[in-house]
Write an enzyme that holds these catalytic residues in place. Structure first.
Site, mmCIF file in Angstrom:
data_model
loop_
_atom_site.group_PDB
_atom_site.id
_atom_site.type_symbol
_atom_site.label_atom_id
_atom_site.label_comp_id
_atom_site.label_asym_id
_atom_site.label_seq_id
_atom_site.Cartn_x
_atom_site.Cartn_y
_atom_site.Cartn_z
ATOM 1 N N HIS A 108 3.195 -1.891 -2.489
ATOM 2 C CA HIS A 108 3.140 -3.016 -1.557
ATOM 3 C C HIS A 108 3.561 -4.283 -2.296
ATOM 4 C CE1 HIS A 108 0.306 -0.979 1.580
ATOM 5 N NE2 HIS A 108 1.581 -0.750 1.824
ATOM 6 N N ASP B 81 2.655 -7.327 -2.458
ATOM 7 C CA ASP B 81 1.701 -8.207 -3.143
ATOM 8 C C ASP B 81 1.222 -7.632 -4.471
ATOM 9 O OD1 ASP B 81 0.383 -6.307 -1.437
ATOM 10 O OD2 ASP B 81 -1.489 -7.405 -1.642
ATOM 11 N N HIS B 82 1.660 -6.418 -4.802
ATOM 12 C CA HIS B 82 1.291 -5.826 -6.096
ATOM 13 C C HIS B 82 2.484 -5.652 -7.033
ATOM 14 C CE1 HIS B 82 -2.960 -4.741 -5.096
ATOM 15 N NE2 HIS B 82 -2.468 -5.033 -3.903
ATOM 16 N N HIS C 6 -5.494 4.696 -0.031
ATOM 17 C CA HIS C 6 -4.922 3.543 0.665
ATOM 18 C C HIS C 6 -3.962 4.058 1.750
ATOM 19 C CE1 HIS C 6 -4.164 -0.636 1.210
ATOM 20 N NE2 HIS C 6 -2.993 -0.699 0.606
ATOM 21 N N HIS D 179 -8.983 -9.662 -4.495
ATOM 22 C CA HIS D 179 -8.121 -9.233 -3.384
ATOM 23 C C HIS D 179 -8.701 -9.695 -2.046
ATOM 24 C CE1 HIS D 179 -5.477 -6.454 -1.028
ATOM 25 N NE2 HIS D 179 -4.681 -6.589 -2.074
#
Lengths: 313, 313
Positions: free
Chosen positions: B64, B66-67, B142, B270
């Site tokens: 993802h 944001d990582h 996830h 997070h």
């Protein structure tokens, strides 16, 4: 009516703890145009309270990471925010495929369309227009195809002289007709020409964004008389050879463009991280062009209305 | 001997002006391991004075944005800095192709190799080891394949008791032999067993990074007894359904993992940008597991040496 530029990033290729990579936001009458989109642009937009979701047009100068690497995250965030409006991106052709691949990979269930408009980096072309602004490409000279952008406030309709309205007892229909450029025909058949009924309050303002580029005489001609010029100044003139080798300009060269083009104000950015004292850029530029400024992230530069005639307001 | 974690980003998918997306740096004896690499990681590394060029291993949890979206810019910057050492990246297989395409596009004349190690997100495996640290995968739950990482300080060689050196008038050769686990043979033929000559000063320390994930009983078993646990807490427990739907955890669930796994300390991050008051996460976690902390960008969490025996120092 606002016409201002907010600086989101002012570093060159290596960001520092104080300077993000290149990105500016132009605000024309509360419409927001993003120019370049370096890494962290979405974070800077939030930090400086700019409305992410009201950006509908992004203008990219070239495909180096420090000018575009924030766009994947920005698009992904706009999607998470539930955007539905199309997003238009203008830039050189070679970035489109990779952009779209990244968008596809990082955007889960896209809620809006990303439309890429490849611009010709070697031509001067009007590539975008709306009722607030007209955008023209400004070819740059860099190591890779690169293009600047000239934003001109859209020409305004003439205003109607306040004194005329009562003098001739104008109706709404008369006013609309005059605003559309028609003369006024009085009941007795006399004709009052449109030019005696209206006046131009202010001239359209302009902003040119020129990064990254070598010094260019052609550029001087293209940005002639703009109110605000952003010209990169990666190096001081003592590093002219390095500037040439890497396709960049010195502060002195940027100021020379500003002087020759007779611009209103020059702002300098894209500073190499090798320099600790940015004041040196300012001194060098001012030695050539007095109305020079160095930018910092978070600065907003206002361009005041250029009043032509206010006696009839 | 340092064992600490510096937080570079603590937001969830939508960064805020105060919280960058996910990235942590683990410092083990002044060796630096980067875990996740959200947009802006290179800027945060500079801001918190961490040595970009001494990062040789990057551990990515999942694909993802944001990582991972900071990695293209980081690699491009390392190249500009003239890095020559190989850079090893560990992560799920689906990111490799896109990463390599971006690296190729944004890295002019690469000066070093980027080597991608695809890890199996469903298996517990020792994937990396050097003389300071051993890294094991921790499967997460996830929306997409995701894997956490458990870092354990490498087991230390026993120390030699200071009093023994003078007592037996040890030579350098004797000391090396004892350090290698051998007994000491005295001139008269007597044998002193190794265990009477050495002692264990401290136990290896451990850090587990678990983001993004649903609550997982399996995870409890995998992080049993770690000194420091980072567990995502995107939501408060009042949003449990939303957490479940999006593949995330609540602060209460993170604290439950910490409690059941009997960890030393829990750090939470997070956080969803919907929450303005992060204190609520702390209160919720502490109601289950007292030694809970909420993280902010720039925090450094030290893990103290776990002294077993210091009488012979």
């Amino acid at each position: 009516m606002t016409f201002s530029v907010t600086i989101l990033g002012s570093s060159s290729a290596l960001p520092t703890s104080k300077r993000f990579p290149s990105a500016h936001v132009l605000n024309v009458h509360e419409r927001f145009y993003l120019i370049d989109c370096g890494e962290g642009t979405q974070i800077q937009l939030r930090k400086y309270h700019l409305p992410l979701n009201r950006i509908n047009n992004i203008f990219l100068t070239h495909s180096h990471g420090d000018h575009v690497l924030g766009i994947f995250g920005l698009i992904s965030t706009l999607n998470l925010l539930g955007r539905t409006n199309d997003l238009h991106i203008y830039g050189v052709a070679d970035f489109e495929d990779l952009l779209m691949q990244n968008v596809k990979f990082f955007t889960d269930k896209p809620s809006f369309k990303v439309i890429y408009h490849a611009v010709d980096p070697f031509k001067v072309e009007e590539i975008y227009t709306d009722k607030h602004v007209v955008v023209t490409t400004v070819p740059l000279r860099h190591r890779v195809p690169a293009v600047g952008y000239l934003f001109r406030e859209a020409p305004k309709q003439p205003n109607i002289r306040k004194d005329i309205i009562s003098k001739y007892n104008l109706t709404i229909a008369d006013i609309v007709s005059i605003k559309n450029g028609h003369d006024l025909v009085l009941p007795n058949g006399d004709i009052i020409p449109n030019s005696e009924l209206t006046y131009i309050h202010s001239q359209p303002r302009s902003y040119a964004y020129c990064s990254d580029t070598l010094y260019s005489e052609r550029l001087v001609g293209l940005v002639k008389g703009v109110d605000l010029l952003y010209h990169e100044a990666t190096f001081l003139h003592s590093e002219l050879e390095l500037a040439r080798k890497t396709g960049h300009s010195t502060a002195l060269q940027a100021a020379t463009v500003a002087l020759k083009a007779n611009v209103g104000k020059l702002i300098l950015g894209h500073f190499s991280s090798r320099y600790k004292d940015i004041q040196l850029f300012l001194n060098e530029a001012k030695s050539v062009f007095q109305n020079s400024y160095v930018i910092n992230d978070g600065d907003t530069i206002q361009v005041s209305p250029k009043i032509v005639d206010s006696q009839f307001d």
